[in-house]
Design a protein around this motif. Structure first.
Motif, PDB file in Angstrom:
ATOM      1  N   ILE A   1      27.537  37.771  42.945  1.00 57.33           N
ATOM      2  CA  ILE A   1      27.183  36.864  41.842  1.00 57.33           C
ATOM      3  C   ILE A   1      28.445  36.388  41.126  1.00 57.33           C
ATOM      4  O   ILE A   1      28.584  35.200  40.799  1.00 57.33           O
TER       5      ILE A   1
ATOM      6  N   ASP B   1      39.112  42.119  39.310  1.00 51.38           N
ATOM      7  CA  ASP B   1      38.267  42.791  40.298  1.00 51.38           C
ATOM      8  C   ASP B   1      39.085  43.866  41.005  1.00 51.38           C
ATOM      9  O   ASP B   1      40.247  43.646  41.345  1.00 51.38           O
TER      10      ASP B   1
ATOM     11  N   ASP C   1      41.219  48.033  38.020  1.00 54.77           N
ATOM     12  CA  ASP C   1      40.015  48.859  37.925  1.00 54.77           C
ATOM     13  C   ASP C   1      39.588  48.967  36.456  1.00 54.77           C
ATOM     14  O   ASP C   1      40.384  49.415  35.613  1.00 54.77           O
TER      15      ASP C   1
ATOM     16  N   SER D   1      26.652  48.240  42.529  1.00 57.02           N
ATOM     17  CA  SER D   1      25.391  47.498  42.395  1.00 57.02           C
ATOM     18  C   SER D   1      24.289  47.893  43.377  1.00 57.02           C
ATOM     19  O   SER D   1      23.197  47.335  43.309  1.00 57.02           O
TER      20      SER D   1
ATOM     21  N   TYR E   1      21.550  54.115  39.732  1.00 59.33           N
ATOM     22  CA  TYR E   1      22.075  52.764  39.449  1.00 59.33           C
ATOM     23  C   TYR E   1      21.471  52.204  38.167  1.00 59.33           C
ATOM     24  O   TYR E   1      22.189  51.800  37.244  1.00 59.33           O
TER      25      TYR E   1
ATOM     26  N   LYS F   1      23.176  51.294  34.484  1.00 63.67           N
ATOM     27  CA  LYS F   1      23.133  49.957  33.878  1.00 63.67           C
ATOM     28  C   LYS F   1      22.451  50.029  32.507  1.00 63.67           C
ATOM     29  O   LYS F   1      22.878  49.383  31.555  1.00 63.67           O
TER      30      LYS F   1
HETATM   31  P1  NAD Z   1      28.552  43.191  43.957  1.00 67.02           P
HETATM   32  O1  NAD Z   1      28.443  44.605  44.337  1.00 67.02           O
HETATM   33  O2  NAD Z   1      28.385  42.131  44.990  1.00 67.02           O
HETATM   34  O3  NAD Z   1      29.971  42.921  43.273  1.00 67.02           O
HETATM   35  C1  NAD Z   1      30.531  43.796  42.345  1.00 67.02           C
HETATM   36  C2  NAD Z   1      31.999  43.404  42.157  1.00 67.02           C
HETATM   37  O4  NAD Z   1      32.560  44.294  41.186  1.00 67.02           O
HETATM   38  C3  NAD Z   1      32.844  43.535  43.435  1.00 67.02           C
HETATM   39  O5  NAD Z   1      33.672  42.422  43.597  1.00 67.02           O
HETATM   40  C4  NAD Z   1      33.663  44.806  43.192  1.00 67.02           C
HETATM   41  O6  NAD Z   1      34.920  44.796  43.839  1.00 67.02           O
HETATM   42  C5  NAD Z   1      33.807  44.780  41.678  1.00 67.02           C
HETATM   43  N1  NAD Z   1      34.022  46.127  41.130  1.00 67.02           N
HETATM   44  C6  NAD Z   1      33.298  47.250  41.405  1.00 67.02           C
HETATM   45  N2  NAD Z   1      33.806  48.308  40.750  1.00 67.02           N
HETATM   46  C7  NAD Z   1      34.852  47.835  40.017  1.00 67.02           C
HETATM   47  C8  NAD Z   1      35.769  48.431  39.127  1.00 67.02           C
HETATM   48  N3  NAD Z   1      35.729  49.753  38.851  1.00 67.02           N
HETATM   49  N4  NAD Z   1      36.713  47.666  38.528  1.00 67.02           N
HETATM   50  C9  NAD Z   1      36.772  46.329  38.792  1.00 67.02           C
HETATM   51  N5  NAD Z   1      35.942  45.708  39.666  1.00 67.02           N
HETATM   52  C10 NAD Z   1      34.991  46.448  40.258  1.00 67.02           C
HETATM   53  O7  NAD Z   1      27.526  42.988  42.754  1.00 67.02           O
HETATM   54  P2  NAD Z   1      26.582  41.747  42.413  1.00 67.02           P
HETATM   55  O8  NAD Z   1      25.330  41.857  43.186  1.00 67.02           O
HETATM   56  O9  NAD Z   1      27.377  40.506  42.449  1.00 67.02           O
HETATM   57  O10 NAD Z   1      26.220  42.104  40.895  1.00 67.02           O
HETATM   58  C11 NAD Z   1      27.052  41.660  39.834  1.00 67.02           C
HETATM   59  C12 NAD Z   1      26.449  42.122  38.519  1.00 67.02           C
HETATM   60  O11 NAD Z   1      25.133  41.594  38.363  1.00 67.02           O
HETATM   61  C13 NAD Z   1      26.280  43.656  38.441  1.00 67.02           C
HETATM   62  O12 NAD Z   1      26.589  44.044  37.125  1.00 67.02           O
HETATM   63  C14 NAD Z   1      24.813  43.885  38.742  1.00 67.02           C
HETATM   64  O13 NAD Z   1      24.349  45.043  38.093  1.00 67.02           O
HETATM   65  C15 NAD Z   1      24.190  42.628  38.160  1.00 67.02           C
HETATM   66  N6  NAD Z   1      22.932  42.190  38.799  1.00 67.02           N
HETATM   67  C16 NAD Z   1      22.857  42.032  40.168  1.00 67.02           C
HETATM   68  C17 NAD Z   1      21.680  41.541  40.727  1.00 67.02           C
HETATM   69  C18 NAD Z   1      21.545  41.331  42.221  1.00 67.02           C
HETATM   70  O14 NAD Z   1      20.441  41.049  42.695  1.00 67.02           O
HETATM   71  N7  NAD Z   1      22.606  41.432  42.998  1.00 67.02           N
HETATM   72  C19 NAD Z   1      20.585  41.244  39.918  1.00 67.02           C
HETATM   73  C20 NAD Z   1      20.699  41.439  38.537  1.00 67.02           C
HETATM   74  C21 NAD Z   1      21.883  41.893  37.985  1.00 67.02           C
END
Ligand code: NAD
Ligand code: DAU
Length: 348
Positions: A13, A34, A60, A86, A156, A160
């Motif tokens: 996202i 990231d 991080d 996630s 998870y 959150k």
């Molecule tokens: P994703 O797992 O695809 O991406 C997460 C990103 O965060 C990655 O680029 C990763 O490298 C980075 N990351 C992880 N740990 C880190 C750290 N300690 N320091 C810095 N960067 C770090 O996740 P996504 O699906 O894109 O979700 C993004 C956000 O949206 C999350 O907060 C998730 O809870 C929320 N969300 C996701 C969905 C979904 O359907 N995917 C729906 C609702 C909410």
């Protein structure tokens, strides 16, 4: 020029949000922070990485000193926080990693924002991107609203939920100007193939079994990722401080029906005989603590900010399939190495 920090912008996202902000707001300086975990991939944003208003920072959010220095150095005006662990299945095998990134990482960002803004909150905003999973599981009826009590069931969603509570607490206690959104399941381009839709697209392409958990009657509310990015843009600019907005697709599907639709669309795209991909469906052991149903009432964001999804599920799914079929290199890169190990462990 406003300085905006987006965390997790190399993920699914986050990459769509970064692209939207970098291209739509040339007067903003966008910093993408990231850690590039297994889920982070710079290929997701390769098209905008030379833009003059864009800077990538590898780091991080769990490292408090690093975060403090970064905020002191750049004096961000706004934060959009998407970085997270996630995946529900991974949270079952390694819950602590979720506490570290999702709870401690969020705390570090809150503390750094509070420090640099030092009670001068004019024009500042901390936007925390969260999930509908914090509300727990619905039965056959009803929808999650912004006032549904939190009732998370997986490590998870518990992590959150905890981070959401800390964001609210910093708003109440220190006056930090925040907004939170809780969104339903996203799908679309650049989705890492550990989640249902991209994993099944990848397996159909490769004629591998489609592992449906339990009886396949679990229900999710699906939203095209670009519609989520549009909603995030709107809430960041027009949402009210100290408010929560639910975001959803008005689009509930039982997993098994979604998988059958995906199989039909993939058969057509791959020139296979109708019904061929459905033969790959395999029922496997259920996910522990599996939430039965999520469904969002997104009427608040619709009424107050005028947002609604722009594509139907069939259109969004077709765009998604087309993207995966024309980005085989991307799929190849993310499914080699550590992915194979994860897959073996999760599905053997
Ligand atoms: P994703 O797992 O695809 O991406 C997460 C990103 O965060 C990655 O680029 C990763 O490298 C980075 N990351 C992880 N740990 C880190 C750290 N300690 N320091 C810095 N960067 C770090 O996740 P996504 O699906 O894109 O979700 C993004 C956000 O949206 C999350 O907060 C998730 O809870 C929320 N969300 C996701 C969905 C979904 O359907 N995917 C729906 C609702 C909410
Ligand atoms: O609701 C929002 C959440 O949606 C986000 O907060 C999460 O980050 C995101 O991962 C997603 O969580 P889910 O657990 O709902 O998504 P996932 O794609 O993992 O699973 C969707 C449904 O499909 C769920 O009922 C479990 C099922 N499933 C999943 C996988 C990976 C299977 O049947 N087989 C599978 O192999």
């Amino acid at each position: 020029m406003k300085k905006i920090l987006i965390t997790g912008g190399a993920g699914f996202i986050g990459s769509h949000v970064v692209r939207r902000f970098v291209t739509k707001y040339p007067n903003y300086q966008i910093f993408n922070l990231d850690a590039l975990t297994y889920a982070g991939n710079l290929e997701n944003i390769a098209d905008i990485d030379k833009s003059p208003n864009y800077t990538f920072v590898k780091g991080d959010i769990v490292d408090a000193d690093f975060i403090t220095d970064l905020f002191q150095k750049h004096q961000f005006d706004g934060v959009l926080h998407l970085a997270a662990e996630s995946h529900v299945d991974r949270s079952i095998t390694d819950p602590l990693a979720f506490v570290k990134t999702n709870v401690i990482g969020t705390m570090n960002l809150l503390n750094a924002a509070k420090m640099i803004w030092a009670n001068n909150f004019e024009g500042k905003r901390f936007y925390h991107i969260s999930t509908d999973e914090v509300y727990g599981s619905l039965g056959a009826e009803g929808l999650f609203t912004e006032t549904t009590p939190y009732d998370p069931n997986s490590p998870y969603s518990a992590s959150k939920a905890s981070s959401d509570h800390f964001v609210r607490a910093y708003g109440e206690t220190y006056g930090l100007p925040y907004v939170i959104t809780n969104c339903s399941n996203n799908y679309g381009p650049n989705h890492f193939p550990e989640k249902l839709v991209p994993l099944f697209i990848h397996n159909i392409i490769n004629n591998k079994p489609l592992p449906v958990y339990g009886d396949g009657k679990y229900t999710r509310d699906w939203l095209f990722v670009i519609d989520h990015a549009i909603a995030i843009d709107l809430v960041f600019h027009e949402g009210k401080n100290h408010e929560t907005y639910n975001i959803g697709g008005f689009n509930e599907w039982q997993n098994i029906d979604l998988v059958k639709l995906l199989c039909r669309q993939m058969d057509a795209k791959l020139g296979r005989v109708a019904g061929e991909s459905e033969k790959l469906i395999t029922y496997v052991k259920d996910r522990p603590g599996h939430d039965l149903r999520y469904a969002i009432d997104a009427s608040k964001i619709n009424k107050e900010l005028g947002w609604k999804p722009s594509v139907t599920f069939e259109q969004g799914l077709e765009k998604t399939i087309d993207w995966y079929l024309s980005n085989e290199d991307w799929l190849q890169h993310v499914t080699s190495g550590a992915y194979q190990e994860y897959y073996q462990k999760q599905y053997s």
